[in-house]
Write an enzyme that holds these catalytic residues in place. Structure first.
Site, PDB file in Angstrom:
ATOM      1  NE  ARG A  12      19.828  14.326  -1.976  1.00 56.70           N
ATOM      2  CZ  ARG A  12      18.998  13.698  -1.144  1.00 56.70           C
ATOM      3  NH1 ARG A  12      17.893  14.298  -0.721  1.00 56.70           N
ATOM      4  NH2 ARG A  12      19.254  12.484  -0.741  1.00 56.70           N
ATOM      5  N   PRO A  67       0.829  -1.218   0.000  1.00 54.03           N
ATOM      6  CG  PRO A  67      -0.680  -1.530   1.743  1.00 54.03           C
ATOM      7  CD  PRO A  67       0.605  -2.043   1.184  1.00 54.03           C
ATOM      8  CD  GLU A  68       3.093   3.122  -4.388  1.00 51.88           C
ATOM      9  OE1 GLU A  68       3.233   4.316  -4.694  1.00 51.88           O
ATOM     10  OE2 GLU A  68       3.344   2.202  -5.184  1.00 51.88           O
ATOM     11  NE  ARG A 123       1.413 -11.361   3.304  1.00 49.78           N
ATOM     12  CZ  ARG A 123       2.036 -12.458   2.907  1.00 49.78           C
ATOM     13  NH1 ARG A 123       1.468 -13.628   3.045  1.00 49.78           N
ATOM     14  NH2 ARG A 123       3.223 -12.405   2.371  1.00 49.78           N
TER      15      ARG A 123
END
Ligand code: ZN
Length: 274
Positions: free
Chosen positions: A154, A2-3, A111
């Site tokens: 960067r 899941p994001e 889980r």
């Protein structure tokens, strides 16, 4: 895993199901899924009321007043509604039963040995090691194009930086690929090579794609389901992710799959030139 959109949906679902209800019992399957002893997990949650739920990056927070649950669902982790209480097991690694009128409400967090269900004092949540290093939320005021331009100053590749939770909180592999496609930016580009217009596109696409994905209740790519057991719908909107070998929906060029920042990465070589 899941994001941000899926975590948002699950967090809202848990509140819709259990908000305002108090915990009758709570248990974990094994000690490594939480930061407290298994017995303590039970007694600290029992008779606490769920006052609210939230999200920090990809982490769900459950506000029980004197104690806050910090839940990280990773690979295949879900929240399931069970028909009745059952002791936690290898799949249903943490189980909470709530009171309520009529039928009992039992939620299983699955889980969790891959993630966790930690308990924190309310004022100590920011000390959690992952939360302490989170960068700005994409929907926060701090997440401006100016901020992103600075964060991109960067030599690292742009995909790696967007996956870095200390740069921006909540993005993972699926949405980074979609954001970079929408912005027309190749994932292996050095972040400091993006011009201001490109940074602006990445910023706008991040918010736009995450917002639409939340509206469509997330992406079910392998196993994600919301707490009501339904799949998301955003997988039908994916433009590059998991489309290797298929024609680009914008230009017809074949989508290619590369490895960038250690992750399978999907690119249209024409829409995202190097
Ligand atoms: Zn294309």
């Amino acid at each position: 895993m899941p994001e941000l959109p899926e975590t948002t949906v699950i967090s809202q679902d848990v509140y819709a199901l259990a908000g305002g209800r108090s915990v009758l019992r709570a248990a974990v399957f094994r000690p490594d899924v939480t930061n407290v002893a298994p017995e303590e997990f039970g007694w600290r949650l029992t008779s606490r009321t769920l006052r609210g739920t939230g999200r920090l990056g990809k982490i769900i927070t459950l506000d029980f007043g004197d104690v806050v649950g910090v839940v990280h669902l990773v690979i295949s982790g879900r929240v399931l509604r069970l028909p009745a209480w059952r002791e936690p097991d290898r799949m249903n690694t943490a189980v909470l039963e709530f009171d309520g009128d009529g039928e009992p409400l039992v939620l299983a967090f699955t889980r969790l040995w891959l993630g966790y269900f930690d308990l924190y004092e309310p004022d100590a949540v920011g000390d959690h090691p992952l939360i302490a290093r989170l960068g700005p939320d994409p929907f926060s005021e701090e997440f401006t194009t100016g901020y992103l331009a600075q964060a991109f100053g960067r030599k690292a590749n742009v995909k790696g930086l967007l996956l870095d939770q200390s740069v921006v909180a909540g993005l993972g592999n699926i949405y980074v690929d979609e954001v970079l496609f929408a912005a027309g930016v190749h994932p292996t580009r050095r972040a400091d090579s993006l011009n201001p217009g490109e940074v602006e596109k990445v910023h706008a696409a991040t918010r736009d794609i995450l917002r639409r994905a939340i509206e469509l209740r997330g992406t079910t790519f392998d196993s994600y389901h919301d707490a009501f057991g339904e799949t998301g719908k955003y997988q039908h909107q994916l433009r590059v992710f998991a489309r290797a070998g298929q024609p680009c929906l914008s230009c017809g060029t074949r989508i290619v799959k590369l490895k960038v920042a250690g992750r399978g990465t999907h690119v249209c070589p024409a829409c995202q030139p190097l």
